[in-house]
Design a protein around this motif. Structure first.
Motif, PDB file in Angstrom:
ATOM      1  N   LEU A  42       0.438  -0.881   0.303  1.00 54.15           N
ATOM      2  CA  LEU A  42       0.244   0.130   0.066  1.00 54.15           C
ATOM      3  C   LEU A  42       0.594   1.504  -0.118  1.00 54.15           C
ATOM      4  N   PRO A  43       2.193   1.478   0.718  1.00 54.01           N
ATOM      5  CA  PRO A  43       3.106   2.621   0.731  1.00 54.01           C
ATOM      6  C   PRO A  43       3.406   2.876  -0.335  1.00 54.01           C
ATOM      7  N   ARG A  44       3.546   1.577  -1.146  1.00 52.79           N
ATOM      8  CA  ARG A  44       4.205   1.609  -2.580  1.00 52.79           C
ATOM      9  C   ARG A  44       3.174   2.175  -3.585  1.00 52.79           C
ATOM     10  N   ALA A 182      10.415  -1.682   3.573  1.00 49.82           N
ATOM     11  CA  ALA A 182       9.327  -0.789   2.948  1.00 49.82           C
ATOM     12  C   ALA A 182       8.365  -0.901   3.729  1.00 49.82           C
ATOM     13  N   GLY A 183       8.029  -1.127   5.343  1.00 48.30           N
ATOM     14  CA  GLY A 183       7.140  -0.952   6.146  1.00 48.30           C
ATOM     15  C   GLY A 183       7.200  -0.771   7.145  1.00 48.30           C
ATOM     16  N   PHE A 184       9.274  -0.056   7.132  1.00 48.40           N
ATOM     17  CA  PHE A 184       9.647   0.040   8.837  1.00 48.40           C
ATOM     18  C   PHE A 184       8.687   0.881   9.619  1.00 48.40           C
ATOM     19  N   LEU A 199       1.656   9.035   4.950  1.00 51.78           N
ATOM     20  CA  LEU A 199       1.132   8.012   5.095  1.00 51.78           C
ATOM     21  C   LEU A 199       1.311   7.714   6.479  1.00 51.78           C
ATOM     22  N   THR A 200       1.351   8.783   7.431  1.00 51.37           N
ATOM     23  CA  THR A 200       1.276   7.822   8.771  1.00 51.37           C
ATOM     24  C   THR A 200       0.132   8.654   9.506  1.00 51.37           C
ATOM     25  N   GLU A 201      -0.089   8.452  10.415  1.00 49.69           N
ATOM     26  CA  GLU A 201      -1.222   9.400  11.134  1.00 49.69           C
ATOM     27  C   GLU A 201      -0.183  10.695  11.825  1.00 49.69           C
ATOM     28  N   GLU A 218       7.378  11.978   1.884  1.00 51.20           N
ATOM     29  CA  GLU A 218       7.651  10.608   0.696  1.00 51.20           C
ATOM     30  C   GLU A 218       8.573  10.805  -0.014  1.00 51.20           C
ATOM     31  N   GLU A 219       9.042  11.520  -0.727  1.00 56.16           N
ATOM     32  CA  GLU A 219       9.661  11.708  -1.076  1.00 56.16           C
ATOM     33  C   GLU A 219      11.039  10.952  -0.352  1.00 56.16           C
ATOM     34  N   ASP A 220      11.920  11.777   0.865  1.00 48.48           N
ATOM     35  CA  ASP A 220      12.332  11.620   1.729  1.00 48.48           C
ATOM     36  C   ASP A 220      11.700   9.888   1.690  1.00 48.48           C
TER      37      ASP A 220
END
Length: 243
Positions: A42-44, A182-184, A199-201, A218-220
Motif C-alpha cells: 500500500l505505501p508503494r 518498506a513497512g518499517f 503515510l502515517t497518522e 514521501e520523497e525522503d
C-alpha cells in the motif's frame, strides 16, 4: 452573480479537497492482513498514485475468492477484488494490482524467502525485483541522518547506532528484508516516533513521541528505500533468522 459564482467555487473545490483526503477502504481477511503484505504494497501504491488506502471491515474494495477481478493466488486459492463503491481511485488500485508493476511488487514480498502471493495464473513472476525511483544520493544522507540514530547504516557510522539494533547490511540477510524496510514505520518501535507525510497518522496529543520524532516526506522515504536497495549485504558467516 459574482457572489453566487464565488460560493459555487468554494463548494466545488471544498468538496474536491474532502474527496481527495478521504482514503479508500479495503476489506480483506484478517489472516491475510497478518502476513504484512498490505504494509508492503500500500505505501508503494500511494507513492505512485497519491491514492491513500486503509484497511477496514467493510470496504469500497473487498478481496474475496468469488469477487470480480482476479489479482493473485494465496494459499492455493485465487483471490479477486470487487469494487463495492466504484470510483476512479478504486479502479486505479484494481488496475495497478493486476498490472505487471503490481504483480512484481507482490512477488517481491517474500516473508519466508519465497513469494507468498502469486499471479492469478499461478506462475511465479520471473523478475520479482521492484525498481525504486528515489534519489539514492539523497537516500544515503537521509538514512544516515534519520536511521543512523539507532542503526549502523554503513561504514560511515560504523561506530554509531545502538548495540541491540541490527545494521542495515545485516538486515539485508533477512529473506523478507524488502518488506521490513518498506513497512518499517509500522514495525515497533518506529510507530511511536516516526512521521511520514501522507503515510502515517499524526501523533495523538495525549500520546506524544517518547523521543525526538523522525519526520520525513514521501520523497525522503522513497529515497531511503532506493539507497537501501543498492547497499551490500553484510557477510555474517551463516544464515540469519528474522524474528
Amino acid at each position: 452573480m459574482r457572489c453566487v459564482l464565488t460560493v459555487l467555487a468554494v463548494l466545488f473545490f471544498g468538496a474536491s479537497v474532502r474527496a481527495e483526503e478521504a482514503p479508500l477502504r479495503l476489506a480483506a481477511p484478517a489472516e491475510m492482513i497478518e502476513t504484512g503484505v498490505f504494509d508492503y504494497i500500500l505505501p508503494r501504491f500511494r507513492l505512485k498514485t497519491q491514492v491513500r488506502i486503509e484497511l477496514a471491515e467493510e470496504g469500497d474494495l473487498e478481496l474475496l475468492t468469488g469477487g470480480d477481478t482476479a489479482v493473485f493466488k494465496w494459499q492455493g486459492e485465487t483471490w479477486r477484488l470487487s469494487e463495492r463503491n466504484a470510483s476512479q481511485a478504486s479502479r486505479k488500485f484494481v488496475d495497478w494490482l493486476a498490472s505487471d508493476i503490481g504483480q512484481n511488487t507482490l512477488a517481491a514480498f517474500q516473508p519466508e524467502g519465497a513469494p507468498a502471493f502469486l499471479p492469478p495464473d499461478g506462475e511465479a513472476v520471473l523478475e520479482a525485483a521492484v525498481e525504486t525511483e528515489g534519489d539514492t544520493h539523497e537516500g544515503d544522507k537521509l538514512a544516515h541522518f534519520h536511521c543512523g540514530r539507532c542503526h549502523v547504516v554503513s561504514d560511515k557510522n560504523r561506530m554509531g547506532g545502538i548495540g541491540s539494533t541490527p545494521s542495515f547490511g545485516a538486515m539485508k540477510n533477512f529473506p523478507d528484508w524488502e518488506a521490513k524496510f518498506a513497512g518499517f514505520f509500522t514495525l515497533n518501535p518506529h510507530p511511536s516516533f516516526t512521521q511520514i507525510t501522507g503515510l502515517t497518522e499524526p501523533f495523538a496529543p495525549s500520546n506524544p513521541p517518547p523521543i525526538a520524532p523522525v519526520e520525513m516526506s514521501e520523497e525522503d522515504y522513497e529515497a531511503i528505500l532506493a539507497y537501501v536497495s543498492q547497499i551490500p549485504v553484510k557477510d555474517l558467516g551463516g544464515a540469519v533468522v528474522a524474528k
